[in-house]
Design a protein around this motif. Sequence first.
Motif: not given
Length: 70
Positions: A39-61
């Motif tokens: 699950v990629p997660v990003r800051d909407s104020k910086n759409p060209c910046g980085p995104a952290l990709v979190v594993g599906a199980a960790a995101w669900s937790s």
Amino acid sequence: MTEHSIRDASTLSGWRKSSYSGSESGSCVEVLDGHRAGVPVRDSKNPCGPALVVGAAAWSSFIAAVKAGA
């Protein structure tokens, strides 16, 4: 937990504002559903910046903890 990042999150399409983001325009987290690596997660104020990709199980937790008020 498997995590990695995407250097330029604007290379992906289909971002949506998280339902747990604040209603004010300054604090928005966007997530991308259906990504192969998690699950990629990003800051909407910086759409060209980085995104952290979190594993599906960790995101669900994480989401379960937020819903429980943790």
